[in-house]
Design a protein around this motif. Sequence first.
Motif, PDB file in Angstrom:
ATOM      1  N   PRO A 159      -4.156  20.618  77.393  1.00 24.75           N
ATOM      2  CA  PRO A 159      -5.214  21.327  78.126  1.00 24.75           C
ATOM      3  C   PRO A 159      -4.711  22.477  78.996  1.00 24.75           C
ATOM      4  O   PRO A 159      -5.377  23.507  79.098  1.00 24.75           O
ATOM      5  N   CYS A 215     -12.232  17.750  65.674  1.00 26.54           N
ATOM      6  CA  CYS A 215     -12.026  18.657  66.806  1.00 26.54           C
ATOM      7  C   CYS A 215     -13.374  19.196  67.284  1.00 26.54           C
ATOM      8  O   CYS A 215     -14.310  19.341  66.508  1.00 26.54           O
ATOM      9  N   ILE A 235     -10.113  11.353  74.051  1.00 27.56           N
ATOM     10  CA  ILE A 235      -9.837  11.974  72.755  1.00 27.56           C
ATOM     11  C   ILE A 235      -9.681  10.874  71.709  1.00 27.56           C
ATOM     12  O   ILE A 235      -8.907   9.936  71.902  1.00 27.56           O
ATOM     13  N   CYS A 255     -15.511  21.247  70.993  1.00 29.28           N
ATOM     14  CA  CYS A 255     -15.472  21.695  72.386  1.00 29.28           C
ATOM     15  C   CYS A 255     -16.882  21.960  72.897  1.00 29.28           C
ATOM     16  O   CYS A 255     -17.831  22.078  72.115  1.00 29.28           O
ATOM     17  N   TYR A 311     -14.581  22.106  77.847  1.00 27.14           N
ATOM     18  CA  TYR A 311     -14.276  20.714  77.525  1.00 27.14           C
ATOM     19  C   TYR A 311     -13.871  20.683  76.062  1.00 27.14           C
ATOM     20  O   TYR A 311     -14.516  21.328  75.239  1.00 27.14           O
ATOM     21  N   GLY A 325      -5.718  15.509  82.195  1.00 32.70           N
ATOM     22  CA  GLY A 325      -6.632  16.263  81.342  1.00 32.70           C
ATOM     23  C   GLY A 325      -7.580  17.207  82.038  1.00 32.70           C
ATOM     24  O   GLY A 325      -8.302  17.930  81.356  1.00 32.70           O
ATOM     25  N   LYS A 338      -4.862  18.203  67.263  1.00 32.01           N
ATOM     26  CA  LYS A 338      -5.559  18.794  68.405  1.00 32.01           C
ATOM     27  C   LYS A 338      -4.626  19.564  69.340  1.00 32.01           C
ATOM     28  O   LYS A 338      -4.912  19.713  70.524  1.00 32.01           O
ATOM     29  N   SER A 366      -9.893  17.920  79.063  1.00 31.46           N
ATOM     30  CA  SER A 366      -9.830  17.069  77.875  1.00 31.46           C
ATOM     31  C   SER A 366     -10.441  15.735  78.257  1.00 31.46           C
ATOM     32  O   SER A 366      -9.882  15.013  79.072  1.00 31.46           O
ATOM     33  N   GLN A 411      -4.391  10.172  73.933  1.00 31.34           N
ATOM     34  CA  GLN A 411      -5.357  10.203  72.825  1.00 31.34           C
ATOM     35  C   GLN A 411      -5.413   8.824  72.200  1.00 31.34           C
ATOM     36  O   GLN A 411      -5.672   8.680  71.013  1.00 31.34           O
ATOM     37  N   THR A 453     -11.255  18.774  72.674  1.00 30.74           N
ATOM     38  CA  THR A 453     -10.261  17.838  72.146  1.00 30.74           C
ATOM     39  C   THR A 453      -8.894  18.508  72.182  1.00 30.74           C
ATOM     40  O   THR A 453      -8.349  18.882  71.151  1.00 30.74           O
ATOM     41  N   PHE A 454      -8.360  18.658  73.372  1.00 26.76           N
ATOM     42  CA  PHE A 454      -7.115  19.414  73.538  1.00 26.76           C
ATOM     43  C   PHE A 454      -5.947  18.492  73.863  1.00 26.76           C
ATOM     44  O   PHE A 454      -5.953  17.835  74.898  1.00 26.76           O
ATOM     45  N   GLN A 455      -4.932  18.509  73.027  1.00 25.72           N
ATOM     46  CA  GLN A 455      -3.722  17.733  73.313  1.00 25.72           C
ATOM     47  C   GLN A 455      -2.861  18.435  74.365  1.00 25.72           C
ATOM     48  O   GLN A 455      -1.911  17.854  74.873  1.00 25.72           O
TER      49      GLN A 455
END
Lengths: 807, 163
Positions: free
Chosen positions: A240, A218, A265, A220, A234, A554, A272, A262, A526, A236-238
Amino acid sequence: MNEQTPISREERIKNLKGIGSARKRVEDARFTQGAGNYVDDINLPGMLFGDFVRSSHSHARIISIDKEAALAVPGVIAILTAEDLKPLNLHYMPTLAGDVQAVLADEKVLFQNQEIAFVIAEDRYIAADAVELVEVEYEELPPITDAFKAMDDDAPVLREDIQDKMEGAHGPRKHKNHIFLWEQGDKEGSEKALADADVVVEELITYQRVHPCPLETCGCVASMDKINGKLTLYGTFQAPHAVRTVASLITNIAEHNIRVVSPDIGGGFGNKVGVYPGYICATVASIVTGVPVKWVEDRIENLTSTAFARDYHMTGKIAATKEGKITGLWCHVLADHGAFDACADPTKFPAGFFNIVTGSYDIPVAYVGVDGVYTNKAPGGVAYRCSFRVTEAAYLIERMIEILAQKLNMDPVELRLKNFIKKEQFPYQSALGWEYDSGDYHTAMEKGMAAVDYPALRAEQAEKRAAFDRGETRTLMGIGTAFFTEIVGAGPVKNCDILGLGMFDSCEIRIHPTGSAIARLGTISQGQGHATTFAQIVATEIGIPAEDITLEEGDTDTAPYGLGTYGSRSTPVAGAATAMAGRKIRAKAQMIAAYLLEVHEGDLEWDVDRFQIKGNPEAHKTMKEIAFASYNQAIPGLEPGLEAVSYYDPPNMTYPYGAYFCVLDIDVDTGVVDVRRFYALDDCGTRINPMIIEGQVHGGLTEALAIAMGQEITYDEMGNVKGGSLMDFYLPTAVETPVWETDETVVPSPHHPIGAKGVGESPNVGGVPAFSNAVNDAFAHKGLTHTQMPHDHWRVWKTAEKLGLSG
Amino acid sequence: MSKMNVKMTVNGKEIESLSEPRTLLIHFLREDHKLKGPHIGCDTGHCGACTVDLDGKSVKSCMTFVGQANGANVTTIEGIANPDGTLHVLQEAFKEHHGLQCGFCTPGMITRAYRLLQENPSPTEKEIRYGISGNLCRCTGYQNIVKAISMAAQTLNTQEAAE
């Protein structure tokens, strides 16, 4: 299109590369050339790097934090502690489960590797140097690492911050280390069924603590633009969009001034979904310093602090007649949530959809009770490649079925066939409150049995067992079956939300004048290949080739709001929104075509990529022609342009299912398990891209292999985490991974616009019990009822030894 | 910290810079020279996402100090494609056989396969599996990766026979 050489209808369908096409992935050009754009690839001018000072103890008071030596290192800009975050009220953050989690430890640490201070430096080397120089003085406290002792009378209170708050987010707390009790079904009725039954089996089945461990950790990059007052995050967001809303709520920056992106990923698998202290600290650091700040965790930080999964101690009891008809199910779960309840479940479901535990069976009465407790372990409780707590439920029922079959001296497949919900019972109301939308379990099971020649396998096993007893071999053969039913696609807004955000999803489609298009969704890929498959849905719905459709996700500044990608919800929810948006486009296109062809709309019919006059297909307008007309003709009563957006609130979940068979051989002297065959039949409804479905199944099965055969994050009695690096935490290589056989049946979901149900998580949900059942089955004739996962060589060897089998 | 002058050939180009001796090759490539193809997955040498080719050997660049690569000839995923800009047979095969999903392991995996096929131009399935066992993938279950490498080997052998 060349109108001079008309092509056949079949050719036109083929050219679309729509639903059902094994279209090659559009993502691959950049990934195979090293041109992906993952979070650690983002480098902004003047960017600083953040790194955490973490706790060496699992439970201790912080006496002091000495930052002086660290601050003296050239290149160190600042070091944040809870004291710095308190004035901003950011030393705690809300979790998705209604709890709060310390962003930086406030006076006390509650698990090893908990975040204590955030060092901000010019580069990652300087930050790491400074982390080493921060001196933290602790007063050690007794830790709780055994969930069964969390609610003892003399147990130390872990969460002093909420010790007076005995009403939790999910009802009363019965102990200061208790989080919730979640009950579903008919307790009395289930207990009566057990009391009245011919046969009852009971087992404590533990699903060990594991971690999703995507190959990318993970991270950002937070970038506060002080001139415009805009924060760009920015990461690693599943999810956003949800991150944007949460970021706005906790920082008080207006939501329109926050842009969450995002990028690519590198795998998520549930890791995430949550919000982590690193995101908050990087954001605060960027606000304070006025320059971008990057935080990317390393693998040890990943495995020991962000998002564990499972850790469920499940007691199951099944009541049945002596003929093998199940008459009731009772289960209790002791759920170890670690130091903070950071589960990523829909708000009203503190144990996720664990109440899918009746599985594929017609069970008249059932009860589930889940007690969540705090321990001195990392927080989390995420859905590791499964819908919320569905793999735990599937594991419990599929082990219990095998245990019941053993008690009844009946073949476990026969027991399943006897108790399956029948095709004609759908839609089926389960005893625990779900409405299963569709299924044909008997057909799937019978197809699987035929494919593996199940009777022949059992005959071979009988021969091998006899040979073992004669001393001719030292291996035992195990056959594992699992028949799982998932519940995915969360979900209907009436009962599914996260932090109050309804779990709908969205798609916006815009057709360009020359007949190509862009579609934007509220989800985020992802690795699932959304840019490929969602374009296929659009292609089929609006008759524009998938190759001519760009797909974007994203970026919250451009994509419509959606709840993201996890719990196999992208296809069931955003996929439905995509189809519905496409249908809106088509409805307007029909009006335009009617105008162009000078007929009434009702005189037109849709055919692949065009509207044609009924009975006169030569008179038609293709979508490409219609698109151009929408931009260059003044059509009475119609606005120019051709675009649509759909926000889709699903009427129900979807219920993918499958029949899995595992055949393996165990060397009783070494405990080495050789998986020699694995067959997976999945019914995920309408199949959008068979190539990608197959790839999803291969990957999910490999993760199931990892969980069943080796993954575990354990803690010693002092709360020291074991299994915190890839030295110890098992990720199978190509050598241990067997060849996967895949198969399918297709029963479309009746309520989904294209009948698709989701597939990415099925193989993990069905795979784990199939492997575990096979290992248990290998020893069943020697008196073994149940042995806990993971079935690594040492444990398997111990099992053989206990049964007096090893040399 | 004192710095050392580091020279190496990366993807056919000579590069030179001043680096701290403790700088890891992966950071040198990714941060100093903007070669973002190799990735960092584990920091302990297990996952292989950082694999590069160094003097004809597959090397984990997160376990290599930049000083150890001084004077070396390094190839990263960015240097695998053919000189005319078309994709290498392996890159095409990974696309064709769905040998990747999230793409994070892919640069290391292809770079490793590139060396493997030079070490053993006609590997069996088992040899491929052993040959890539230093590279982890969490998405694909390896089956399509093995297939892609196997098909690429066949294509390369056919091309060579034709030449």
